[in-house]
Design a protein around this motif. Sequence first.
Motif, PDB file in Angstrom:
ATOM      1  N   ALA A 133      59.276  60.445  86.027  1.00 33.82           N
ATOM      2  CA  ALA A 133      60.415  59.871  85.293  1.00 33.82           C
ATOM      3  C   ALA A 133      59.985  59.182  83.997  1.00 33.82           C
ATOM      4  O   ALA A 133      60.816  58.604  83.295  1.00 33.82           O
ATOM      5  CB  ALA A 133      61.181  58.900  86.192  1.00 33.82           C
ATOM      6  N   GLY A 134      58.689  59.244  83.690  1.00 29.60           N
ATOM      7  CA  GLY A 134      58.220  58.672  82.430  1.00 29.60           C
ATOM      8  C   GLY A 134      58.214  57.147  82.402  1.00 29.60           C
ATOM      9  O   GLY A 134      58.457  56.531  81.360  1.00 29.60           O
ATOM     10  N   CYS A 135      57.949  56.531  83.528  1.00 26.92           N
ATOM     11  CA  CYS A 135      57.968  55.065  83.603  1.00 26.92           C
ATOM     12  C   CYS A 135      56.577  54.467  83.435  1.00 26.92           C
ATOM     13  O   CYS A 135      55.566  55.121  83.660  1.00 26.92           O
ATOM     14  CB  CYS A 135      58.567  54.623  84.933  1.00 26.92           C
ATOM     15  SG  CYS A 135      60.324  55.016  85.044  1.00 26.92           S
ATOM     16  N   ASP A 136      56.551  53.188  83.038  1.00 27.06           N
ATOM     17  CA  ASP A 136      55.276  52.479  82.864  1.00 27.06           C
ATOM     18  C   ASP A 136      54.725  52.006  84.199  1.00 27.06           C
ATOM     19  O   ASP A 136      53.517  51.835  84.364  1.00 27.06           O
ATOM     20  CB  ASP A 136      55.474  51.263  81.950  1.00 27.06           C
ATOM     21  CG  ASP A 136      55.979  51.672  80.587  1.00 27.06           C
ATOM     22  OD1 ASP A 136      55.229  52.367  79.883  1.00 27.06           O
ATOM     23  OD2 ASP A 136      57.132  51.338  80.249  1.00 27.06           O
ATOM     24  N   ILE A 137      55.636  51.759  85.139  1.00 26.63           N
ATOM     25  CA  ILE A 137      55.212  51.193  86.411  1.00 26.63           C
ATOM     26  C   ILE A 137      56.194  51.601  87.502  1.00 26.63           C
ATOM     27  O   ILE A 137      57.367  51.873  87.218  1.00 26.63           O
ATOM     28  CB  ILE A 137      55.097  49.655  86.308  1.00 26.63           C
ATOM     29  CG1 ILE A 137      54.459  49.078  87.567  1.00 26.63           C
ATOM     30  CG2 ILE A 137      56.467  49.006  86.056  1.00 26.63           C
ATOM     31  CD1 ILE A 137      53.806  47.746  87.322  1.00 26.63           C
ATOM     32  N   MET A 138      55.686  51.664  88.739  1.00 31.76           N
ATOM     33  CA  MET A 138      56.553  51.983  89.875  1.00 31.76           C
ATOM     34  C   MET A 138      56.509  50.805  90.848  1.00 31.76           C
ATOM     35  O   MET A 138      55.432  50.407  91.286  1.00 31.76           O
ATOM     36  CB  MET A 138      56.034  53.249  90.563  1.00 31.76           C
ATOM     37  CG  MET A 138      57.050  53.899  91.487  1.00 31.76           C
ATOM     38  SD  MET A 138      56.329  55.270  92.430  1.00 31.76           S
ATOM     39  CE  MET A 138      55.854  56.416  91.154  1.00 31.76           C
ATOM     40  N   LEU A 139      57.681  50.236  91.134  1.00 33.12           N
ATOM     41  CA  LEU A 139      57.759  49.133  92.089  1.00 33.12           C
ATOM     42  C   LEU A 139      58.358  49.664  93.387  1.00 33.12           C
ATOM     43  O   LEU A 139      59.421  50.288  93.373  1.00 33.12           O
ATOM     44  CB  LEU A 139      58.637  48.009  91.532  1.00 33.12           C
ATOM     45  CG  LEU A 139      58.230  47.448  90.166  1.00 33.12           C
ATOM     46  CD1 LEU A 139      59.185  46.317  89.755  1.00 33.12           C
ATOM     47  CD2 LEU A 139      56.781  46.940  90.186  1.00 33.12           C
ATOM     48  N   VAL A 140      57.657  49.425  94.494  1.00 38.63           N
ATOM     49  CA  VAL A 140      58.135  49.904  95.789  1.00 38.63           C
ATOM     50  C   VAL A 140      58.352  48.710  96.711  1.00 38.63           C
ATOM     51  O   VAL A 140      57.465  47.860  96.857  1.00 38.63           O
ATOM     52  CB  VAL A 140      57.130  50.896  96.420  1.00 38.63           C
ATOM     53  CG1 VAL A 140      57.609  51.355  97.796  1.00 38.63           C
ATOM     54  CG2 VAL A 140      56.929  52.109  95.506  1.00 38.63           C
ATOM     55  N   GLU A 141      59.544  48.654  97.289  1.00 37.47           N
ATOM     56  CA  GLU A 141      59.864  47.562  98.210  1.00 37.47           C
ATOM     57  C   GLU A 141      59.048  47.697  99.482  1.00 37.47           C
ATOM     58  O   GLU A 141      59.009  48.772 100.092  1.00 37.47           O
ATOM     59  CB  GLU A 141      61.363  47.583  98.534  1.00 37.47           C
ATOM     60  CG  GLU A 141      61.792  46.420  99.393  1.00 37.47           C
ATOM     61  CD  GLU A 141      63.274  46.483  99.771  1.00 37.47           C
ATOM     62  OE1 GLU A 141      64.017  47.348  99.243  1.00 37.47           O
ATOM     63  OE2 GLU A 141      63.670  45.655 100.604  1.00 37.47           O
ATOM     64  N   SER A 142      58.374  46.619  99.879  1.00 34.94           N
ATOM     65  CA  SER A 142      57.530  46.708 101.070  1.00 34.94           C
ATOM     66  C   SER A 142      58.377  46.925 102.316  1.00 34.94           C
ATOM     67  O   SER A 142      59.566  46.616 102.352  1.00 34.94           O
ATOM     68  CB  SER A 142      56.629  45.481 101.202  1.00 34.94           C
ATOM     69  OG  SER A 142      57.390  44.323 101.073  1.00 34.94           O
ATOM     70  N   LEU A 143      57.739  47.476 103.344  1.00 34.54           N
ATOM     71  CA  LEU A 143      58.449  47.978 104.524  1.00 34.54           C
ATOM     72  C   LEU A 143      58.368  46.989 105.675  1.00 34.54           C
ATOM     73  O   LEU A 143      57.458  46.153 105.717  1.00 34.54           O
ATOM     74  CB  LEU A 143      57.820  49.315 104.930  1.00 34.54           C
ATOM     75  CG  LEU A 143      57.874  50.375 103.831  1.00 34.54           C
ATOM     76  CD1 LEU A 143      57.039  51.592 104.212  1.00 34.54           C
ATOM     77  CD2 LEU A 143      59.316  50.790 103.566  1.00 34.54           C
ATOM     78  N   PRO A 144      59.287  47.100 106.610  1.00 29.54           N
ATOM     79  CA  PRO A 144      59.264  46.205 107.772  1.00 29.54           C
ATOM     80  C   PRO A 144      57.913  46.259 108.490  1.00 29.54           C
ATOM     81  O   PRO A 144      57.353  47.343 108.683  1.00 29.54           O
ATOM     82  CB  PRO A 144      60.365  46.777 108.668  1.00 29.54           C
ATOM     83  CG  PRO A 144      61.245  47.579 107.769  1.00 29.54           C
ATOM     84  CD  PRO A 144      60.382  48.073 106.661  1.00 29.54           C
ATOM     85  N   LYS A 145      57.390  45.074 108.851  1.00 29.88           N
ATOM     86  CA  LYS A 145      56.068  45.039 109.503  1.00 29.88           C
ATOM     87  C   LYS A 145      56.212  45.149 111.018  1.00 29.88           C
ATOM     88  O   LYS A 145      55.871  44.249 111.762  1.00 29.88           O
ATOM     89  CB  LYS A 145      55.328  43.764 109.097  1.00 29.88           C
ATOM     90  CG  LYS A 145      54.887  43.845 107.649  1.00 29.88           C
ATOM     91  CD  LYS A 145      54.172  42.625 107.160  1.00 29.88           C
ATOM     92  CE  LYS A 145      53.953  42.721 105.644  1.00 29.88           C
ATOM     93  NZ  LYS A 145      55.221  42.903 104.872  1.00 29.88           N
TER      94      LYS A 145
END
Length: 322
Positions: free
Chosen positions: A289-301
């Motif tokens: 997608a041509g982005c500078d950074i990818m933020l991923v929401e952390s998952l249930p532990k």
Amino acid sequence: MSALEIEKAVVALRQGRLVAFPTETVYGLGCDAANPEALRRLYAAKGRPVDHPVIVHVVDVVQLPQWARDIPASAYALATKFWPGPLTLILKKQPQVTGLVTGGQDSVGVRVPAHPVAQALLAAFGGGIAAPSANKFGRISATRAEDVRRDLGDAVDVILDGELPEVGIESTIVDLTGNAPRVLRPGAITPAMIEAVLGVPVGMGGSGAPRASGTLASHYAPATPLMLMEGDLLLKLAVSLSRQGKKVAVLAHSVSQPLGSNYAWIAAPADVAGYAHDLYANLRTLDVAGCDIMLVESLPKVPEWAAVRDRLGRAATGASEQ
Ligand code: TXA
Ligand code: MG
């Protein structure tokens, strides 16, 4: 999938060439597991070091003794319960199995995949198909034919199309060569499910485990830097980065996209099966997608999410330094 396409793929395999095919986990890049020249071609196409073993795929458990020796009862118990399906068994290898398959180790990984195209290919070919995931080494696995084409292009002779992999992440790998079973790579079949069949505790990875490339700290990685964080922090950081003019990609399963904002944002399924099913396609979509950074929401532990947490942890930038 027509019989003609399967036949074309079988001819390619017999000629020592490479065939990509869907399985219920991810796409595999396959070759004749008994053909050293084909295996060398496979490693070259993937860009994978030759000391990393590959999994041998067979049509059913009847073929297991052609590849493995001293097969313990636990292997048959797991095969009966989970094959065909997303489980790979590590067993002692038969002497004739080439070191190119086993990475020079005395063990071999074997799996019976459930996907109808994989099953049709294996039935028509008759022998074992060595197949790592059909992606460049260290990168995101492929769950769509077009992802295989983009990654490996001309290096693959035939790419079989078929329904999307149902599971979406790679098989659970269980090592049965030691005194106690060990999970080397978590997957949809959990340690609890394995313990329920075997009636003994199952160990996890750890020291002394045979080399497994999917267990390297940094793996499954997109080219865009990926950071994992809790949803509230993710929202704040996304807003602040976009104010600084950065293009931000987001994969979130609980927080929603702020109104009026302009991100490459994917709302992932909040259930683990749906999340795993879409994971690699989502990461690839965001990566281009041509982005500078990818933020991923952390998952249930919680244990059910362990396998997808494992993949995302290794995809995160800086994972190799951990
Ligand atoms: O779901 C899957 O397992 C997919 C599909 C295509 O079947 N395949 C896959 O292959 O994920 P690959 O090569 O990307 O990952 C296989 C893992 C590697 O980490 C490899 O090192 C490990 O299996 N492996 C294979 N043989 C082994 C052995 N004898 N001992 C220890 N690890 C082994
Ligand atoms: Mg892989």
